[in-house]
Design a protein around this motif. Structure first.
Motif, PDB file in Angstrom:
ATOM      1  N   LYS A  14       0.833  -1.200   0.000  1.00  0.00           N
ATOM      2  CA  LYS A  14       0.000   0.000   0.000  1.00  0.00           C
ATOM      3  C   LYS A  14       0.869   1.251   0.000  1.00  0.00           C
ATOM      4  N   ASP A  18       0.917   4.094  -2.803  1.00  0.00           N
ATOM      5  CA  ASP A  18       0.653   5.500  -2.493  1.00  0.00           C
ATOM      6  C   ASP A  18       1.684   6.386  -3.186  1.00  0.00           C
ATOM      7  N   ARG A  21       1.081   5.510  -7.658  1.00  0.00           N
ATOM      8  CA  ARG A  21      -0.274   5.069  -7.979  1.00  0.00           C
ATOM      9  C   ARG A  21      -0.435   4.708  -9.462  1.00  0.00           C
ATOM     10  N   LYS A  57     -11.032  -1.224  -7.119  1.00  0.00           N
ATOM     11  CA  LYS A  57     -11.713  -0.274  -6.237  1.00  0.00           C
ATOM     12  C   LYS A  57     -11.002  -0.176  -4.892  1.00  0.00           C
ATOM     13  N   ASN A  59      -7.962  -0.431  -4.469  1.00  0.00           N
ATOM     14  CA  ASN A  59      -6.740   0.348  -4.712  1.00  0.00           C
ATOM     15  C   ASN A  59      -7.045   1.756  -5.209  1.00  0.00           C
ATOM     16  N   ASN A  60      -8.305   2.166  -5.042  1.00  0.00           N
ATOM     17  CA  ASN A  60      -8.733   3.532  -5.383  1.00  0.00           C
ATOM     18  C   ASN A  60      -8.610   3.878  -6.873  1.00  0.00           C
ATOM     19  N   PRO A  62     -10.207   4.957 -10.067  1.00  0.00           N
ATOM     20  CA  PRO A  62     -11.506   5.593 -10.343  1.00  0.00           C
ATOM     21  C   PRO A  62     -12.384   4.744 -11.259  1.00  0.00           C
ATOM     22  N   THR A 189     -18.510  -3.782   2.036  1.00  0.00           N
ATOM     23  CA  THR A 189     -18.624  -2.365   1.672  1.00  0.00           C
ATOM     24  C   THR A 189     -20.033  -1.856   1.977  1.00  0.00           C
ATOM     25  N   LYS A 194     -14.437   0.091   5.085  1.00  0.00           N
ATOM     26  CA  LYS A 194     -13.574   0.673   4.048  1.00  0.00           C
ATOM     27  C   LYS A 194     -12.458  -0.319   3.763  1.00  0.00           C
TER      28      LYS A 194
END
Length: 248
Positions: A14, A18, A21, A57, A59-60, A62, A189, A194
């Protein structure tokens, strides 16, 4: 104990994502392109794609990016033909390592992976040399803020269809059937959890501890170089990583 180690691995991943990305977006995109070509663009009829959407999702990535990747792979936009390759070997002091790759050039990838193992005190082995030490398992990590007690978490996790869970400080590590990752993720979820990560992972039966400082340094470097390679999708190992965030 192994919970700590698993989370250390995920936390490391992670932190790396970060800072980079775009790289993780690219890797998930490559994986999605392959499963869309294999099983079609509808996640309702393509379980692998459904799991990857959950992973994206977590891993954020979009939603627009996810839709764009699926559309491109379903049409003629993606001309690359990626092949799945799995490499197995040993890191310093016999740490078992599995490297999953998607590549459009097998020779380049094999050369890179062999080079990393040789350079950092390990050796690349033959197929099956370490995979018997691992089992495929659904692995989901969710944030834990302490607002629910352990009994309430257990009720939620079991209701979501998971097999087991472990609360480790500020995270909940959840295990489930590898084919149920997306269903369990969606249920959690919906219950307000989260998610930090959600994937089918190779989980080791036991862990190896490194005491020698040089072996620890080389193992860290081996993992960094493998994870940084564009062709490498996933790296699994049985190193019981230290809990402290040590540099070098």
């Amino acid at each position: 104990m192994s919970g700590h180690s698993k989370w250390a691995n995920i936390k490391r991943k992670k932190e790396a994502t970060d800072g980079a990305r775009a790289k993780i977006f690219t890797k998930i995109g490559r994986e999605m392109a392959v499963v869309v070509k294999e099983g079609g663009p509808d996640p309702n009829n393509n379980a692998k794609l459904r799991d990857l959407i959950s992973k994206a999702k977590a891993n954020n990535v979009p939603n627009e990016n996810i839709e764009r990747i699926i559309k491109k792979a379903a049409g003629d936009g993606d001309k690359n033909n990626y092949e799945s390759m799995v490499y197995e070997g040993y890191g310093p002091s016999g740490v078992a390592v599995i490297v999953e790759c998607l590549t459009d050039n097998k020779n380049r990838t094999a050369g890179d992976i062999r080079h990393y193992f040789d350079k950092f005190g390990g050796n690349l082995g033959t197929s099956g040399c370490v995979s018997f030490m691992f089992s495929r398992q659904g692995s989901i990590v969710a944030e834990y803020d302490g607002s629910k007690d352990e009994d309430a978490v257990m009720e939620d996790v079991m209701d979501a269809g998971a097999d087991d869970f472990n609360i480790d400080e500020d995270v909940i590590e959840i295990t489930c059937d590898p084919n149920s990752v997306s269903a369990v993720s969606e249920a959690l979820t919906a219950k307000g959890y989260k998610l930090i990560s959600a994937e089918a992972a190779q989980v080791p039966a036991n862990y190896t501890t490194l005491e020698d400082e040089d072996a620890i340094r080389k193992m860290n470097l081996l993992l960094e170089h493998l994870e940084d390679n564009d062709d490498v999708q996933n790296v699994y190992h049985n190193w019981d990583m230290p809990d402290t965030d040590e540099e070098e």
